[in-house]
Design a protein around this motif. Sequence first.
Motif, PDB file in Angstrom:
ATOM      1  N   ALA A 223       6.639 -61.811 -55.568  1.00  0.00           N
ATOM      2  CA  ALA A 223       7.105 -63.082 -55.018  1.00  0.00           C
ATOM      3  C   ALA A 223       8.406 -63.559 -55.648  1.00  0.00           C
ATOM      4  N   SER A 224       9.006 -62.754 -56.506  1.00  0.00           N
ATOM      5  CA  SER A 224      10.206 -63.190 -57.213  1.00  0.00           C
ATOM      6  C   SER A 224      11.447 -63.002 -56.354  1.00  0.00           C
ATOM      7  N   ASP A 225      12.426 -63.884 -56.569  1.00  0.00           N
ATOM      8  CA  ASP A 225      13.710 -63.742 -55.884  1.00  0.00           C
ATOM      9  C   ASP A 225      14.700 -62.957 -56.735  1.00  0.00           C
ATOM     10  N   GLY A 226      14.175 -62.257 -57.741  1.00  0.00           N
ATOM     11  CA  GLY A 226      15.023 -61.420 -58.574  1.00  0.00           C
ATOM     12  C   GLY A 226      15.415 -62.102 -59.869  1.00  0.00           C
ATOM     13  N   VAL A 227      16.185 -61.385 -60.657  1.00  0.00           N
ATOM     14  CA  VAL A 227      16.657 -61.883 -61.943  1.00  0.00           C
ATOM     15  C   VAL A 227      18.178 -61.959 -61.904  1.00  0.00           C
ATOM     16  N   GLU A 228      18.707 -63.092 -62.262  1.00  0.00           N
ATOM     17  CA  GLU A 228      20.157 -63.257 -62.337  1.00  0.00           C
ATOM     18  C   GLU A 228      20.570 -63.196 -63.804  1.00  0.00           C
ATOM     19  N   VAL A 229      21.070 -62.040 -64.214  1.00  0.00           N
ATOM     20  CA  VAL A 229      21.523 -61.856 -65.590  1.00  0.00           C
ATOM     21  C   VAL A 229      22.991 -62.247 -65.659  1.00  0.00           C
ATOM     22  N   GLN A 230      23.271 -63.293 -66.409  1.00  0.00           N
ATOM     23  CA  GLN A 230      24.633 -63.798 -66.493  1.00  0.00           C
ATOM     24  C   GLN A 230      25.462 -63.053 -67.533  1.00  0.00           C
ATOM     25  N   SER A 231      24.841 -62.677 -68.635  1.00  0.00           N
ATOM     26  CA  SER A 231      25.584 -61.953 -69.665  1.00  0.00           C
ATOM     27  C   SER A 231      24.613 -61.282 -70.622  1.00  0.00           C
ATOM     28  N   MET A 232      25.102 -60.224 -71.264  1.00  0.00           N
ATOM     29  CA  MET A 232      24.357 -59.531 -72.314  1.00  0.00           C
ATOM     30  C   MET A 232      25.330 -59.154 -73.418  1.00  0.00           C
ATOM     31  N   GLU A 233      24.912 -59.357 -74.651  1.00  0.00           N
ATOM     32  CA  GLU A 233      25.760 -58.985 -75.775  1.00  0.00           C
ATOM     33  C   GLU A 233      24.900 -58.657 -76.987  1.00  0.00           C
ATOM     34  N   PHE A 234      25.427 -57.776 -77.826  1.00  0.00           N
ATOM     35  CA  PHE A 234      24.738 -57.400 -79.050  1.00  0.00           C
ATOM     36  C   PHE A 234      25.099 -58.380 -80.165  1.00  0.00           C
ATOM     37  N   LEU A 235      24.108 -58.672 -80.989  1.00  0.00           N
ATOM     38  CA  LEU A 235      24.307 -59.528 -82.149  1.00  0.00           C
ATOM     39  C   LEU A 235      23.989 -58.740 -83.411  1.00  0.00           C
ATOM     40  N   PRO A 236      24.662 -59.031 -84.520  1.00  0.00           N
ATOM     41  CA  PRO A 236      24.388 -58.298 -85.762  1.00  0.00           C
ATOM     42  C   PRO A 236      22.929 -58.470 -86.184  1.00  0.00           C
ATOM     43  N   PRO A 237      22.358 -57.456 -86.803  1.00  0.00           N
ATOM     44  CA  PRO A 237      20.972 -57.585 -87.269  1.00  0.00           C
ATOM     45  C   PRO A 237      20.880 -58.493 -88.482  1.00  0.00           C
ATOM     46  N   GLU A 238      19.759 -59.154 -88.608  1.00  0.00           N
ATOM     47  CA  GLU A 238      19.515 -59.943 -89.806  1.00  0.00           C
ATOM     48  C   GLU A 238      19.144 -59.011 -90.953  1.00  0.00           C
ATOM     49  N   ASN A 239      19.500 -59.408 -92.174  1.00  0.00           N
ATOM     50  CA  ASN A 239      19.232 -58.552 -93.334  1.00  0.00           C
ATOM     51  C   ASN A 239      17.745 -58.241 -93.473  1.00  0.00           C
ATOM     52  N   THR A 240      16.930 -59.249 -93.244  1.00  0.00           N
ATOM     53  CA  THR A 240      15.485 -59.029 -93.364  1.00  0.00           C
ATOM     54  C   THR A 240      14.986 -58.074 -92.289  1.00  0.00           C
ATOM     55  N   SER A 241      15.616 -58.111 -91.108  1.00  0.00           N
ATOM     56  CA  SER A 241      15.205 -57.212 -90.027  1.00  0.00           C
ATOM     57  C   SER A 241      15.516 -55.763 -90.366  1.00  0.00           C
TER      58      SER A 241
END
Length: 341
Positions: free
Chosen positions: A127-145
């Motif tokens: 029943a979905s009208d789809g997904v509108e992805v406006q942007s994607m970007e990578f972020l630096p990892p956290e030190n704890t991660s």
Amino acid sequence: MYRRAFVVPFVILLCAMPVIAVAAEVQITPALHMTQGQKDRRAESTGGAARQSVQGWGGRLRIVYRSGTDIDLDLAPLHRGGSVDPVEMVYATLPKGEWDAIIDLTASPGWSILPQEYALQFVVPPASDGVEVQSMEFLPPENTSVIRAAWKGLLQREQYLVSTPHLIRGTTLAGMPLVLLIGIVTIIAALVMIGRRKKSAAAGILVGGFFLLHLWFAVDLARFTVMHLREWSARGTLGDFGAAQDVGTALREIAVSAPKPPFVYVCTNAGNYYPKAVRYFGYPVPVSATKEDIPRATHVLVAQALRWSEQDGILTCGDLSGKATKLRAFADGSVLYSATP
């Protein structure tokens, strides 16, 4: 008077400015296994899936999107040739609405501290009208991660499954193979000892590094061997093989007394490994998991199927629906039926 003349145009200007909507931020940590809700939605979904890949460096992926329904997201690193290791696949659910989702990539066992390409699959409800992805970007990892990902990689046990004897991943630390790291450290230490004219110490380091690597894998191999032996002695099943051997034996017995050569259709959601195992043990009885072969089936084997039912002699499983008679249930939960024309 002059102050009023300045304030009024300024207020009018503010009212005329467009309203800028900022998506709320949500932190998402994917899981290595699908939840029951995700499995149910996937079994019922006919809306399809949107696939794409994204490449970059980072420990988190920001996705700014809009959706009218919850969206299930499958994510995994891409390897050479565009292949995906199922062990590295992680699953998440993006909530409906307008969101700035921050997804923790280090949750995948395949995450690397080096740049990577990822495969993304957005599973869309009917029943979905789809997904509108406006942007994607990578972020630096956290030190704890990074520390947590390296520690998890070190503790991750090698999966010595029956179906993957030649697909051993090996232990990694933040995407770096443990074999490579220990090998480099061992060689450097040995060269240092040679430089100090301690050849016996250098030889000991090389031999010790060799045995350390093999001991690391031997522990997991011994653990899986004990687990499989216990399973076989208690249930008569063996890992991904399940009860395929018993199923194959039953099919050969049916073929001996059947008025016409049997043809078995396997209804499953677990890939093609189990049908191949049944085909091997049931030879020469033909076995197929392809839906185009359903009309030819004289027997149906339901094995590891997500959605199926048998009521009043009507068997429903995936694309199959028709009259059937239950013949036998096996230790791994699979059930064999005789299809009625």
